[in-house]
Design an enzyme around this catalytic site. Structure first.
Site, PDB file in Angstrom:
ATOM      1  N   GLU A 485     108.993 -43.972 -19.449  1.00 16.56           N
ATOM      2  CA  GLU A 485     108.636 -44.456 -20.781  1.00 16.56           C
ATOM      3  C   GLU A 485     109.261 -43.502 -21.805  1.00 16.56           C
ATOM      4  OE1 GLU A 485     105.028 -46.623 -23.035  1.00 16.56           O
ATOM      5  OE2 GLU A 485     104.794 -46.082 -20.975  1.00 16.56           O
ATOM      6  N   GLU A 767      96.325 -38.851 -21.157  1.00 21.87           N
ATOM      7  CA  GLU A 767      96.373 -40.147 -21.822  1.00 21.87           C
ATOM      8  C   GLU A 767      94.989 -40.810 -21.820  1.00 21.87           C
ATOM      9  OE1 GLU A 767      98.909 -42.891 -19.751  1.00 21.87           O
ATOM     10  OE2 GLU A 767      99.198 -44.126 -21.539  1.00 21.87           O
TER      11      GLU A 767
HETATM   12  C1  BGC Z   1     102.145 -45.537 -24.420  1.00 23.40           C
HETATM   13  C2  BGC Z   1     101.228 -45.219 -25.562  1.00 23.40           C
HETATM   14  C3  BGC Z   1     101.506 -46.240 -26.602  1.00 23.40           C
HETATM   15  C4  BGC Z   1     101.031 -47.525 -26.006  1.00 23.40           C
HETATM   16  C5  BGC Z   1     101.026 -48.687 -26.894  1.00 23.40           C
HETATM   17  C6  BGC Z   1     101.680 -46.827 -23.860  1.00 23.40           C
HETATM   18  O1  BGC Z   1     102.345 -47.202 -22.738  1.00 23.40           O
HETATM   19  O2  BGC Z   1     102.189 -44.535 -23.491  1.00 23.40           O
HETATM   20  O3  BGC Z   1     101.083 -43.954 -25.876  1.00 23.40           O
HETATM   21  O4  BGC Z   1     101.029 -45.971 -27.859  1.00 23.40           O
HETATM   22  O5  BGC Z   1     101.719 -47.821 -24.826  1.00 23.40           O
HETATM   23  O6  BGC Z   1      99.869 -49.287 -26.715  1.00 23.40           O
END
Ligand code: BGC
Length: 917
Positions: A485, A767
């Protein structure tokens, strides 16, 4: 009083900038209370010698009566490309006494016009036929990194040599075998269709008499490598990696020699780096090394000429923020062998970067492959957990060519990891702890904050926050550094920005990223949720733009930049863009409830309703209704836009957006707030947002603040807020006299909480609150989304600075020219100390309980002032430096507010004692 720490466009002595009227900042330091700058004189000269003689041949401001120390704009002679300018400053204090001159600083102008380069884009023979989309291979093909070289002669003494370089892809340069600069992953990440950054280096010391060689290595980087956020896209901007270089050598006799990338350069396509990708990792084969290839007198007659690519049309711009550098090295704290032949090194800290590894013939066979894999966590059996990397392989391999001991490391990748698995050693080989070093790479923003307290877990939390930030500043603010990501997610920055600005000097970094936002903005005015935004989403199901609280970062971050750094120029540049977003939302939602066009609508991401499998944690009730959430952000952005208009003296706009903000607020109240001060949905998040954005009528605010507390009680005093509302809830609890409730959450080890993460081994912010739970049937959360290095919940850092230490900005005097000091001491701590190096100087706060007394030390930088709120309601309970408050020099008692003695303080250090607590 002394002027120090001279900066130009946020940076210390930047080379190759392309701003024609750069802005200067300096600090004034003094110990005396109330000291301030009453005038300055800035001299700018074309040589140091002239400056020494006090001759500003480019600009001499003369003595200017002003207290301005930041963003003072250059108004001297026009500066051509490549111009090197020296400057210094002198200031006058409150008694009109002049200071000494500051030390000399400098900056140089880059290549302002494309023709200044006079160089060609070069590389290997072209793979694409121009239409990138057509030729992009289905499956990513990894080509070795080509080596390029150019030899040239220098006759005579070199006075100065300046090199400009960029690439499509990534580059590393050497001169005579020595590395040029200390940057990694240059030219860094932008939307390469809009802007490609170049870098400027002073390479005077690398040149030698007679023959010299420039060597270059190229790789895919963001340009052609794999990109997130879900599955991979690759070769997005192109497949052909290209280099452009210009070197200006100025000889002592005044002669100028230019060496540029052109058809005379030579190339070998098959170098030792066989494959390099940010997500996949790097394969290094030492057998492919070509000894001496970048040294003088090497015979390159067998090498091919490079291909000159005349089709490339790019907008080359100077990189004007801190480079990605190796900022730290870490030695492992543990070495384990969970399975035969599988070695796991533990760095003790989750980082972003890569490892250096010392290899020799007693550890591995020549031709054998040593494989280095990276992970953030271990399974309970001690093996490496990599499930959460999604599609990233994060694997480096090395093949050694000789048995001699040498250090190896990758060049064009990075990983997010704490644990390193090494396999491929000879049977029976015993690696030792010291053969491996963790190298932390990060956009090298200066640390500006500090926080320490009597509670070791709280200190760990602070450390985890800062580490998470270090790990996620990789040219853009990434969500995480490990999985496939690593994108510049807007919503995460929207909540974390202010914490990030306390921790580090983010001025230059965000200024660049805000430009990236404008580059990415959709025609209709929406910002993508991810910046930069490779638009693979436009024609597919993947559409990442316009989500409430994500797209809004296009308004909130520039405003934060104004508040923290008083960057009015940035507001000026950005204003129209921010306005387009607000206009879009308004046009699509004439009812002023943001119902339509909410993009992917992540809402209050990862709020309590996402929590699964935790005993007695409520299954639902956390999520704030989507319209409430979205409309709150619509109101907030509109209000910020009106504030921008005011600062920029756009009176009509101010009137318009101010009234629009009020109308949205009225609608919000009508639709979502009842006369009990209850917000639709009755969620913690709803109260947090409504209070924080001022969306509750004054008469109901206290009630709403109470309802927030009840919403916590409903959760048995646990939080249920997500990314976008947790910090806001904590701040509102503190603001409404419920700091004890907030502190109970902060100091709680019960799930879900910050300390719970720490109890479960966190060294960076997670997270999710339950990313890993010891003893749970499945200790790890869902592999698809389980990063252990995400800063959003680290936004609690702002609470540590603002509520615990008490350092708060004053919107009326941005840049911390005036600070509001309002610590809320808590018995959970014996003492706390910390500071913030603001753009106007260092603000410090320490407090400590001594029996029934509280000692509070506050330092306000010269040329600034503060309002200090003391934690008692009786003036007679407070002394400063041993005497009564009203006798203290530099202080003025203003009165009592919210049961607190409030004093105005001039600059200086104050030692308060507060009795009878
Ligand atoms: C990310 C987040 C991001 C989100 C959006 C995720 O996969 O890691 O930090 O803000 O997607 O909802």
């Amino acid at each position: 009083m002394k002027p120090t720490f001279l900066r130009c466009e946020y940076l210390v002595n930047p080379l190759g900038i392309d701003v024609l009227k750069p802005r200067f900042s300096w600090l004034v330091v003094a110990t005396e209370r109330g000291q301030k700058q009453t005038a300055y004189r800035v001299l700018v000269a074309s040589s140091e010698q002239l400056l020494r003689e006090e001759m500003g041949d480019l600009w001499d401001t003369g003595k200017v009566a002003s207290d301005q120390t930041i963003h003072m704009e250059y108004q001297g002679k026009d500066l051509p490309s490549k111009m090197l300018c020296y400057w210094k400053v002198q200031v006058w204090d409150k008694d009109n006494e002049p200071s000494e001159w500051s030390p000399v600083a400098f900056w140089s102008i880059g290549l302002l016009n494309p023709s200044d380069w006079n160089a060609k884009w070069i590389g290997a023979p072209r793979k694409s036929l121009g239409n990138l989309r057509k030729v992009r291979p289905k499956k990513k093909k990894y080509d070795p990194s080509p080596l390029l070289r150019k030899s040239f002669k220098v006759q005579g003494k070199v006075k100065r040599a300046i090199l400009y370089a960029s690439a499509l892809g990534e580059y590393i340069l050497t001169i005579n075998g020595s590395r040029v600069g200390d940057r990694w992953l240059s030219p860094e990440w932008t939307d390469y269709k809009k802007r490609v950054q170049y870098q400027t280096y002073d390479v005077t010391d690398l040149l030698r008499p007679d023959e010299n060689v420039i060597g270059a290595v190229l790789a895919d980087g963001w340009f052609a490598g794999n990109l997130g956020p879900l599955g991979f896209v690759h070769d997005y901007w192109g497949v052909d990696r290209r280099l452009i270089v210009r070197l200006d050598v100025e000889l002592a006799n005044g002669e100028i020699k230019e060496i540029v990338s052109d058809s005379s350069w030579k190339i070998v396509e098959d170098g030792p780096i066989q494959k390099a990708d940010h997500h996949m990792g790097e394969d290094y084969d030492a057998r492919k090394e070509i000894p001496g290839w970048d040294a003088p007198y090497f015979d390159d007659s067998e090498w091919n000429p490079v291909e000159v690519d005349n089709k490339i049309k790019t907008n080359l711009v100077a990189q004007m923020n801190e480079p990605i550098r190796k900022v730290k090295e870490l030695k492992p704290i543990g070495l384990m062998m969970p399975k035969a032949g599988v070695w796991i090194f533990d760095l003790g800290q989750n980082i972003a970067g890569w490892c250096k590894i010392r290899l020799n013939g007693s550890l591995c066979e020549p031709n054998g492959v040593v494989t280095v894999r990276h992970g953030e966590m271990l399974y309970e059996d001690g093996t490496l957990y990599t499930a959460n990397l999604r599609f990233a392989k994060a694997t480096d391999t090395f093949i050694i060519a000789s048995t001699e001991e040498r250090e190896y490391h990758p060049y064009f990748t990075y990983h997010g990891f704490r644990f390193v698995e090494v396999t491929g050693f000879k049977q029976g080989a015993k690696p030792d702890l010291n053969m491996l070093t963790g190298c932390v790479v990060s956009s090298d923003c200066r640390l500006t904050g500090a926080f320490e307290s009597s509670n070791t877990r709280l200190n760990k939390l602070y450390s985890n926050i800062v580490w998470t930030q270090i790990d996620n500043l990789i040219s853009v603010p990434t969500d995480c550094p490990q999985r496939s990501e690593r994108m510049g997610w807007m919503g995460d920055v929207q909540v974390y920005a202010r914490t990030s600005m306390f921790n580090m000097d983010m001025g230059a970094f965000y200024a660049k990223w805000i430009q990236d936002m404008r580059d990415a903005q959709l025609k209709d005015g929406r910002y993508p949720d991810i910046i930069p935004y490779p638009k693979w989403g436009v024609n597919s199901v993947l559409k990442f733009y316009g989500a409430p609280a994500w797209t809004d970062c296009g308004v909130t971050l520039p405003w934060d930049m104004y508040l923290y750094y008083m960057d009015r120029t940035l507001l000026q540049k950005h204003y129209k863009s921010a306005k387009r977003l607000v206009d879009y939302i308004r046009a699509k939602n004439p009812s002023l409830i943001w119902k339509k066009k909410r993009g992917r609508d992540y809402n209050d991401w990862l709020n309590g309703d996402w929590i699964k499998h935790m005993p007695d944690y409520p299954k639902s009730g956390a999520e704030v209704p989507r319209e409430v959430f979205a409309t709150a952000f619509f109101a907030h952005s509109t209000e910020l836009l009106s504030k921008m208009a005011k600062v920029l003296e756009k009176n009509d706009d101010f009137a318009f957006y101010n009234s629009l903000a009020n109308k949205i607020k009225e609608t919000y109240i009508r639709e979502f707030v009842n006369e009990e001060g209850k917000i639709k949905g009755d969620t913690q998040a709803g109260y947090a947002l409504s209070l924080n954005f001022g969306l509750i009528p004054e008469s109901l605010r206290a009630k709403a603040a109470k309802n927030l507390v009840s919403a916590l009680e409903k959760y048995d005093w646990r939080l249920s807020t997500g990314f976008c509302t947790t910090l806001r809830m904590m701040r509102e609890l503190a603001r409404w006299g419920n700091a004890d409730v907030a502190n109970n959450l902060l100091f709680s080890e019960r799930f879900p909480s910050w300390f719970y993460m720490i109890e479960n081994g966190a060294t960076t912010m997670w997270e999710r609150w339950d990313g890993y739970v010891k003893g749970r049937r499945k200790p790890f959360q869902n592999w698809l989304m389980n990063s252990f290095n995400h800063y959003a919940y680290g936004s609690i850092g702002e609470y540590l600075y603002g509520v615990v230490l008490g350092i708060n900005l004053d919107e009326n005097e941005p840049g911390f020219k005036h600070t509001i000091i309002k610590p809320i001491p808590t018995k959970q701590l014996q003492w706390v100390k910390g500071k913030y190096e603001s753009i106007c100087g260092v603000i410090e706060v320490n407090w400590e309980y001594l029996g029934n007394k509280l000692k509070l030390t506050v330092a306000i930088p010269a040329n600034a002032s503060a309002t200090i709120h003391l934690p008692t309601s009786k003036t007679s309970d407070v002394s400063e430096g041993g005497s009564l408050l009203d006798r203290a020099k530099g202080l003025k008692v203003v009165g009592i507010q919210d049961n607190r003695v409030v004093v105005d303080a001039q600059s200086g250090r104050y030692d308060f004692e507060v009795l009878n607590l």
